[in-house]
Design a protein around this motif. Structure first.
Motif, PDB file in Angstrom:
ATOM      1  N   PHE A   1      39.075  28.340  44.745  1.00 25.46           N
ATOM      2  CA  PHE A   1      38.402  28.857  43.257  1.00 25.46           C
ATOM      3  C   PHE A   1      39.138  30.022  42.568  1.00 25.46           C
ATOM      4  O   PHE A   1      39.290  30.964  43.518  1.00 25.46           O
ATOM      5  N   ALA A   2      38.949  30.129  41.466  1.00 24.00           N
ATOM      6  CA  ALA A   2      39.753  31.408  40.885  1.00 24.00           C
ATOM      7  C   ALA A   2      39.147  32.533  41.360  1.00 24.00           C
ATOM      8  O   ALA A   2      39.747  33.625  41.501  1.00 24.00           O
ATOM      9  N   LYS A   3      37.838  32.444  41.463  1.00 24.44           N
ATOM     10  CA  LYS A   3      36.879  34.030  41.914  1.00 24.44           C
ATOM     11  C   LYS A   3      37.386  34.145  43.456  1.00 24.44           C
ATOM     12  O   LYS A   3      37.214  35.322  43.482  1.00 24.44           O
ATOM     13  N   ASP A   4      38.054  33.333  43.993  1.00 26.10           N
ATOM     14  CA  ASP A   4      38.379  33.721  45.450  1.00 26.10           C
ATOM     15  C   ASP A   4      40.010  33.913  45.715  1.00 26.10           C
ATOM     16  O   ASP A   4      40.118  34.270  46.593  1.00 26.10           O
ATOM     17  N   TYR A   5      40.687  33.791  44.547  1.00 26.26           N
ATOM     18  CA  TYR A   5      42.096  34.130  44.653  1.00 26.26           C
ATOM     19  C   TYR A   5      42.373  35.357  45.434  1.00 26.26           C
ATOM     20  O   TYR A   5      43.447  35.384  46.216  1.00 26.26           O
ATOM     21  N   ALA A   6      41.534  36.722  45.079  1.00 25.94           N
ATOM     22  CA  ALA A   6      42.171  37.813  45.653  1.00 25.94           C
ATOM     23  C   ALA A   6      41.765  37.887  46.941  1.00 25.94           C
ATOM     24  O   ALA A   6      42.323  38.760  47.950  1.00 25.94           O
ATOM     25  N   VAL A   7      40.920  37.004  47.608  1.00 26.83           N
ATOM     26  CA  VAL A   7      40.552  37.302  48.917  1.00 26.83           C
ATOM     27  C   VAL A   7      40.735  36.093  49.816  1.00 26.83           C
ATOM     28  O   VAL A   7      40.557  35.838  51.236  1.00 26.83           O
ATOM     29  N   THR A   8      41.530  35.048  49.303  1.00 27.86           N
ATOM     30  CA  THR A   8      42.155  33.911  50.188  1.00 27.86           C
ATOM     31  C   THR A   8      43.427  34.193  50.737  1.00 27.86           C
ATOM     32  O   THR A   8      44.457  34.269  49.578  1.00 27.86           O
ATOM     33  N   PRO A   9      43.688  34.451  51.854  1.00 26.01           N
ATOM     34  CA  PRO A   9      44.766  34.939  52.547  1.00 26.01           C
ATOM     35  C   PRO A   9      46.048  33.570  52.768  1.00 26.01           C
ATOM     36  O   PRO A   9      45.380  32.331  52.450  1.00 26.01           O
ATOM     37  N   VAL A  10      47.161  34.031  52.295  1.00 29.17           N
ATOM     38  CA  VAL A  10      48.224  32.861  52.276  1.00 29.17           C
ATOM     39  C   VAL A  10      49.239  33.246  53.653  1.00 29.17           C
ATOM     40  O   VAL A  10      49.647  34.385  53.461  1.00 29.17           O
ATOM     41  N   ASN A  11      49.341  32.390  54.310  1.00 30.51           N
ATOM     42  CA  ASN A  11      49.869  32.480  55.798  1.00 30.51           C
ATOM     43  C   ASN A  11      51.206  31.878  55.617  1.00 30.51           C
ATOM     44  O   ASN A  11      51.540  30.766  54.896  1.00 30.51           O
ATOM     45  N   ASP A  12      52.088  32.302  56.416  1.00 29.26           N
ATOM     46  CA  ASP A  12      53.664  31.920  56.463  1.00 29.26           C
ATOM     47  C   ASP A  12      53.578  30.586  56.749  1.00 29.26           C
ATOM     48  O   ASP A  12      53.001  30.048  57.627  1.00 29.26           O
ATOM     49  N   GLY A  13      54.544  29.662  56.399  1.00 31.06           N
ATOM     50  CA  GLY A  13      54.370  28.290  56.479  1.00 31.06           C
ATOM     51  C   GLY A  13      53.521  27.287  55.497  1.00 31.06           C
ATOM     52  O   GLY A  13      53.226  26.236  55.811  1.00 31.06           O
ATOM     53  N   ALA A  14      52.595  28.335  54.712  1.00 32.30           N
ATOM     54  CA  ALA A  14      51.443  27.593  54.009  1.00 32.30           C
ATOM     55  C   ALA A  14      52.010  26.415  53.047  1.00 32.30           C
ATOM     56  O   ALA A  14      52.924  26.541  52.541  1.00 32.30           O
ATOM     57  N   SER A  15      51.175  25.395  52.680  1.00 34.96           N
ATOM     58  CA  SER A  15      51.593  24.620  51.792  1.00 34.96           C
ATOM     59  C   SER A  15      50.704  24.843  50.603  1.00 34.96           C
ATOM     60  O   SER A  15      49.534  24.715  50.666  1.00 34.96           O
ATOM     61  N   VAL A  16      51.302  24.985  49.505  1.00 33.26           N
ATOM     62  CA  VAL A  16      50.499  25.305  48.200  1.00 33.26           C
ATOM     63  C   VAL A  16      50.947  24.505  47.041  1.00 33.26           C
ATOM     64  O   VAL A  16      52.359  24.281  46.733  1.00 33.26           O
ATOM     65  N   GLU A  17      49.868  24.046  46.373  1.00 35.45           N
ATOM     66  CA  GLU A  17      50.087  23.360  44.992  1.00 35.45           C
ATOM     67  C   GLU A  17      49.713  24.078  43.870  1.00 35.45           C
ATOM     68  O   GLU A  17      48.353  24.549  44.120  1.00 35.45           O
ATOM     69  N   ILE A  18      50.212  24.244  42.914  1.00 32.65           N
ATOM     70  CA  ILE A  18      50.022  24.964  41.648  1.00 32.65           C
ATOM     71  C   ILE A  18      50.018  24.126  40.530  1.00 32.65           C
ATOM     72  O   ILE A  18      51.075  23.775  40.237  1.00 32.65           O
ATOM     73  N   VAL A  19      49.151  24.118  39.750  1.00 32.08           N
ATOM     74  CA  VAL A  19      49.179  23.257  38.689  1.00 32.08           C
ATOM     75  C   VAL A  19      48.779  24.058  37.446  1.00 32.08           C
ATOM     76  O   VAL A  19      47.660  24.676  37.268  1.00 32.08           O
ATOM     77  N   MET A  20      49.597  24.076  36.223  1.00 34.17           N
ATOM     78  CA  MET A  20      49.001  24.737  35.294  1.00 34.17           C
ATOM     79  C   MET A  20      48.244  24.026  34.202  1.00 34.17           C
ATOM     80  O   MET A  20      48.506  22.811  33.971  1.00 34.17           O
ATOM     81  N   ILE A  21      47.196  24.517  33.712  1.00 34.89           N
ATOM     82  CA  ILE A  21      46.228  23.867  33.040  1.00 34.89           C
ATOM     83  C   ILE A  21      46.911  24.033  31.277  1.00 34.89           C
ATOM     84  O   ILE A  21      46.866  25.166  30.908  1.00 34.89           O
ATOM     85  N   ALA A  22      46.885  23.179  30.585  1.00 37.20           N
ATOM     86  CA  ALA A  22      47.268  23.253  29.383  1.00 37.20           C
ATOM     87  C   ALA A  22      46.604  22.297  28.343  1.00 37.20           C
ATOM     88  O   ALA A  22      46.143  21.123  28.774  1.00 37.20           O
ATOM     89  N   ALA A  23      46.201  22.805  27.283  1.00 35.94           N
ATOM     90  CA  ALA A  23      45.428  21.975  26.342  1.00 35.94           C
ATOM     91  C   ALA A  23      46.237  21.478  25.275  1.00 35.94           C
ATOM     92  O   ALA A  23      47.388  21.915  24.966  1.00 35.94           O
ATOM     93  N   GLY A  24      45.875  20.349  24.877  1.00 35.54           N
ATOM     94  CA  GLY A  24      46.658  19.435  23.821  1.00 35.54           C
ATOM     95  C   GLY A  24      45.941  18.453  23.070  1.00 35.54           C
ATOM     96  O   GLY A  24      44.670  18.379  23.392  1.00 35.54           O
ATOM     97  N   GLY A  25      46.394  17.945  22.294  1.00 31.62           N
ATOM     98  CA  GLY A  25      45.746  17.109  21.360  1.00 31.62           C
ATOM     99  C   GLY A  25      46.559  15.999  20.731  1.00 31.62           C
ATOM    100  O   GLY A  25      47.679  15.753  21.061  1.00 31.62           O
TER     101      GLY A  25
END
Length: 67
Positions: A43-67
């Protein structure tokens, strides 16, 4: 530090301490994104307190509005 980012292995010269730190390093700080860390949603509210360890798997998806 090595991370598996969106299916690709990426090496970072400096250690990444948190999800917020990773997003800042990638130029995505403050942008609307969805983050999955080691197959768990972060959750976005937890980004600052969620550690990332060496070798971690991370998926990041950008949110875009469209029409």
């Amino acid at each position: 530090m090595t991370l598996h980012l969106n299916g690709e292995t990426r090496r970072f010269e400096t250690a990444i301490s948190s999800v917020a730190d990773l997003l800042q390093t990638l130029g995505l700080g403050g942008k609307p994104v969805v983050v999955e860390l080691d197959r768990d949603a972060v959750f976005a509210k937890d980004y600052a307190v969620t550690p990332v360890n060496d070798g971690a798997s991370v998926e990041i998806v950008m949110i875009a509005a469209g029409g």
